[in-house]
Design a protein around this motif. Structure first.
Motif, PDB file in Angstrom:
ATOM      1  N   ALA A 179       2.077   7.595   3.993  1.00 20.13           N
ATOM      2  CA  ALA A 179       0.753   7.003   4.194  1.00 20.13           C
ATOM      3  C   ALA A 179      -0.211   8.023   4.793  1.00 20.13           C
ATOM      4  N   VAL A 180       0.264   8.786   5.783  1.00 15.92           N
ATOM      5  CA  VAL A 180      -0.625   9.764   6.423  1.00 15.92           C
ATOM      6  C   VAL A 180      -0.993  10.872   5.431  1.00 15.92           C
ATOM      7  N   PHE A 181      -0.024  11.299   4.645  1.00 13.05           N
ATOM      8  CA  PHE A 181      -0.328  12.352   3.671  1.00 13.05           C
ATOM      9  C   PHE A 181      -1.351  11.863   2.645  1.00 13.05           C
ATOM     10  N   ALA A 182      -1.101  10.684   2.074  1.00 14.54           N
ATOM     11  CA  ALA A 182      -2.022  10.163   1.051  1.00 14.54           C
ATOM     12  C   ALA A 182      -3.376   9.812   1.654  1.00 14.54           C
ATOM     13  N   GLY A 183      -3.361   9.291   2.887  1.00 13.98           N
ATOM     14  CA  GLY A 183      -4.598   8.804   3.485  1.00 13.98           C
ATOM     15  C   GLY A 183      -5.417   9.861   4.190  1.00 13.98           C
ATOM     16  N   TRP A 184      -4.744  10.893   4.706  1.00 15.07           N
ATOM     17  CA  TRP A 184      -5.459  11.850   5.565  1.00 15.07           C
ATOM     18  C   TRP A 184      -5.360  13.297   5.109  1.00 15.07           C
ATOM     19  N   ARG A 185      -4.322  13.673   4.375  1.00 18.17           N
ATOM     20  CA  ARG A 185      -4.162  15.079   4.009  1.00 18.17           C
ATOM     21  C   ARG A 185      -4.662  15.368   2.602  1.00 18.17           C
ATOM     22  N   MET A 186      -4.558  14.391   1.703  1.00 20.75           N
ATOM     23  CA  MET A 186      -5.142  14.582   0.379  1.00 20.75           C
ATOM     24  C   MET A 186      -6.617  14.235   0.464  1.00 20.75           C
ATOM     25  N   THR A 187      -7.410  14.850  -0.416  1.00 19.61           N
ATOM     26  CA  THR A 187      -8.817  14.478  -0.405  1.00 19.61           C
ATOM     27  C   THR A 187      -8.974  13.112  -1.066  1.00 19.61           C
ATOM     28  N   ARG A 188     -10.037  12.421  -0.659  1.00 21.14           N
ATOM     29  CA  ARG A 188     -10.317  11.136  -1.270  1.00 21.14           C
ATOM     30  C   ARG A 188     -10.487  11.296  -2.779  1.00 21.14           C
ATOM     31  N   GLY A 189     -11.037  12.455  -3.174  1.00 20.00           N
ATOM     32  CA  GLY A 189     -11.250  12.734  -4.595  1.00 20.00           C
ATOM     33  C   GLY A 189      -9.950  12.763  -5.382  1.00 20.00           C
ATOM     34  N   SER A 190      -8.946  13.515  -4.884  1.00 24.81           N
ATOM     35  CA  SER A 190      -7.693  13.583  -5.656  1.00 24.81           C
ATOM     36  C   SER A 190      -7.010  12.228  -5.710  1.00 24.81           C
ATOM     37  N   VAL A 191      -7.063  11.514  -4.570  1.00 19.98           N
ATOM     38  CA  VAL A 191      -6.401  10.218  -4.531  1.00 19.98           C
ATOM     39  C   VAL A 191      -7.040   9.250  -5.515  1.00 19.98           C
ATOM     40  N   SER A 192      -8.372   9.197  -5.504  1.00 21.41           N
ATOM     41  CA  SER A 192      -9.010   8.207  -6.375  1.00 21.41           C
ATOM     42  C   SER A 192      -8.918   8.634  -7.834  1.00 21.41           C
ATOM     43  N   ALA A 193      -8.863   9.950  -8.085  1.00 18.65           N
ATOM     44  CA  ALA A 193      -8.687  10.392  -9.462  1.00 18.65           C
ATOM     45  C   ALA A 193      -7.322   9.970  -9.987  1.00 18.65           C
ATOM     46  N   GLU A 194      -6.280  10.126  -9.163  1.00 19.99           N
ATOM     47  CA  GLU A 194      -4.937   9.795  -9.634  1.00 19.99           C
ATOM     48  C   GLU A 194      -4.785   8.284  -9.825  1.00 19.99           C
TER      49      GLU A 194
ATOM     50  N   PRO B  12       0.806  -1.229   0.000  1.00 22.20           N
ATOM     51  CA  PRO B  12       0.000   0.000   0.000  1.00 22.20           C
ATOM     52  C   PRO B  12       0.839   1.280   0.000  1.00 22.20           C
ATOM     53  N   VAL B  13       1.968   1.280   0.720  1.00 21.61           N
ATOM     54  CA  VAL B  13       2.796   2.490   0.738  1.00 21.61           C
ATOM     55  C   VAL B  13       3.457   2.695  -0.636  1.00 21.61           C
ATOM     56  N   MET B  14       3.809   1.594  -1.296  1.00 23.14           N
ATOM     57  CA  MET B  14       4.399   1.766  -2.624  1.00 23.14           C
ATOM     58  C   MET B  14       3.380   2.398  -3.583  1.00 23.14           C
ATOM     59  N   ILE B  15       2.140   1.929  -3.525  1.00 22.37           N
ATOM     60  CA  ILE B  15       1.107   2.524  -4.375  1.00 22.37           C
ATOM     61  C   ILE B  15       0.979   4.016  -4.062  1.00 22.37           C
ATOM     62  N   ALA B  16       0.979   4.348  -2.781  1.00 20.58           N
ATOM     63  CA  ALA B  16       0.858   5.760  -2.386  1.00 20.58           C
ATOM     64  C   ALA B  16       2.062   6.563  -2.873  1.00 20.58           C
ATOM     65  N   GLU B  17       3.259   5.981  -2.737  1.00 24.57           N
ATOM     66  CA  GLU B  17       4.462   6.739  -3.103  1.00 24.57           C
ATOM     67  C   GLU B  17       4.528   6.996  -4.612  1.00 24.57           C
ATOM     68  N   ILE B  18       4.173   5.979  -5.406  1.00 26.24           N
ATOM     69  CA  ILE B  18       4.158   6.179  -6.867  1.00 26.24           C
ATOM     70  C   ILE B  18       3.100   7.230  -7.216  1.00 26.24           C
ATOM     71  N   MET B  19       1.951   7.123  -6.549  1.00 25.73           N
ATOM     72  CA  MET B  19       0.843   8.036  -6.820  1.00 25.73           C
ATOM     73  C   MET B  19       1.255   9.493  -6.548  1.00 25.73           C
ATOM     74  N   LEU B  20       1.918   9.721  -5.426  1.00 30.38           N
ATOM     75  CA  LEU B  20       2.364  11.087  -5.110  1.00 30.38           C
ATOM     76  C   LEU B  20       3.343  11.583  -6.172  1.00 30.38           C
TER      77      LEU B  20
END
Ligand code: PHE
Ligand code: NA
Length: 452
Positions: free
Chosen positions: A402-417, A60-68
């Motif tokens: 993980a905290v940035f992707a999970g809590w600081r970004m909106t669910r919208g931006s995360v799921s869009a990316e 999960p962190v790898m997915i988040a890191e690539i996504m960022l």
């Protein structure tokens, strides 16, 4: 707005990203570090915790890191600055990039020293140095290398120059093709070693050591080491994967890509373990031998098997190559930042970083011989740098990601990316990245310092 493409270039295909990220992931972490840490920590239970960390935290962190990285399209520092602005949160989140740059510098310094061992073993094997070696002789050969600051210095310098040359030219030239051929070859070599281990080693006992868990032996510190190994081996938590993600095309599936990289890395580590432990036990050596484990063990096998001189030489060439592609990715976040923000040329940026890391590497290599009496927290400089980066700084970086992707970004931006087609899988990832990964990292930290 972050740029739509990175100024440093773009991978030509999704496969190119997978190759580069696999090149980053597969390295000394799999073949040198995994067996020796697992060996020191009793095998089975450690391996199981490590695999749990790979699946529940690493993936999960790898997915988040690539996504960022892909969303920011810049070096990790500037990516985090611009994503924070975009999401309307504190610019302090750029610290993820800063911590990463420092961590990369620290890792590069000792990684180069250990990669130098692999380089040196190419020539030891080629010169027939493994022929007729027994366990004692093999240990003496390794200890003899560590006792020579001149030899270590020469190989450390050569490796750092090799890394500098590729990084200065930009990561994409030539690397893809080399990875396509040499990585599978390394894997085949490991399979040959497993074959040897089945025939000549103590395979049953080796397998049991690696896979039969005995949780009564597992300390809180061992759990920290297993988590640290998961981060280290996947190149996570310092921006290496983030910056490679910043060169990824916008239509490539991030979760699938991450899955391939994690799968390949894990497979290589497990196969390396299957090759090494049976040989270790068959030769009457101890799995807890320490950082010299593969350098003491594998020469025994190469010394005995038919064609071992060539196999051994090729093996250490491939191991050095794997270390090389990893080291390139370790340097990349810092170099990209120096180019983007300080306005240096790639060559100047690479030179500055390589000289700095080379210098710190001197302290690491001297800690193996003339400075062996100086310790920090009971560790020599090399061990300390390794412990600090793998077990503390990388998991800390991963926690913040993980905290940035999970809590600081909106669910919208995360799921869009991420643009995942299955809402259920997205939900699962989101749950892991918001709750499971950060809480697990925190608990392991607290437990290791005996606060819980
Ligand atoms: N993953 C690499 C290995 O297993 C090491 C590494 C760590 C690379 C951190 C990049 C960042 O050898
Ligand atoms: Na790895």
């Amino acid at each position: 707005m972050p740029p739509t493409a990175s100024i440093h270039g773009q991978w030509t295909t999704r496969l190119a990203f997978i190759l580069a990220a696999t090149g980053s992931a597969v390295g000394l972490g799999n073949i040198w570090r995994f067996p020796y840490i697992a060996g020191e920590n009793g095998g089975g239970a450690f391996v199981l915790v490590y695999l749990g960390c790979i699946l529940l935290i690493g993936l999960p962190v790898m997915i988040a890191e690539i996504m960022l990285g892909r969303r920011g399209r810049q070096s990790p520092i500037n990516t985090m600055t611009s994503l924070s602005r975009e999401e309307g949160v504190s610019a302090g989140w750029s610290s993820i990039g800063w911590i990463g740059v420092v961590t990369g510098f620290l890792i590069l310094s000792f990684y180069s020293v250990v990669a130098g061992w692999a380089l040196s073993y190419i020539f030891k094997s080629g010169a027939g140095g493994f022929v007729g070696l027994d366990a004692g002789g093999s240990e003496a050969m390794f200890d003899g290398m560590l006792a020579s600051p001149e030899a270590l210095l020469a190989w450390h310098t050569i490796f750092m120059v090799m890394v500098g040359i590729v990084v200065a030219r930009g990561v994409q030239s030539g690397l893809e093709k080399a990875v396509t051929i040499l990585m599978p070859l390394l894997f085949v070599m490991l399979l040959v070693m497993v074959g040897y281990a089945v025939v000549q080693g103590n395979f049953a006992e080796g397998l049991a050591f690696m896979l039969a868990p005995d949780f009564s032996e597992l300390s809180a510190n061992a759990v920290l080491l297993a988590m640290g190994q998961a981060f280290f081996t996947l190149s996570l938590g310092m921006g290496a994967i983030m910056i490679y993600g910043s060169y990824l095309q916008s239509d490539a599936s991030i979760p699938r890509t991450a899955g391939v990289v994690v799968g390949a890395d894990t497979l290589v580590a497990i196969v390396a373990g299957l090759a090494i432990f049976p040989i270790v036990l068959g030769a009457g050596l101890s799995p807890g031998e320490g950082p010299g484990l593969i350098f003491v063990t594998l020469p025994l096998a190469f010394g005995e098997m038919p064609g071992g001189l060539i196999f051994g030489t090729v093996f250490f060439i491939l191991l050095s190559f794997a270390a090389w592609t990893s080291a390139i990715s370790i340097a990349e976040p810092a170099v990209a930042w120096l180019v983007e923000t300080v306005g240096m040329t790639r060559v100047a940026a690479t030179t500055v970083l390589a000289i700095a890391a080379w210098t710190l590497g001197l302290a690491a290599l001297l800690s193996l011989n003339v400075w062996s009496d100086y310790t920090l927290f009971d560790m020599g400089v090399l061990d300390f740098l390794d412990y600090l980066t793998a077990n503390i700084l990388l998991p800390l970086g991963g926690f913040l990601i993980a905290v940035f992707a999970g809590w600081r970004m909106t669910r919208g931006s995360v799921s869009a990316e991420l643009a995942m087609r299955s809402p259920a899988l997205f939900g699962l990832w989101y749950f892991l990245v918001r709750f499971v990964a950060p809480v697990a990292i925190l608990l392991v930290f607290l437990r290791a310092v005996e606060l819980i």
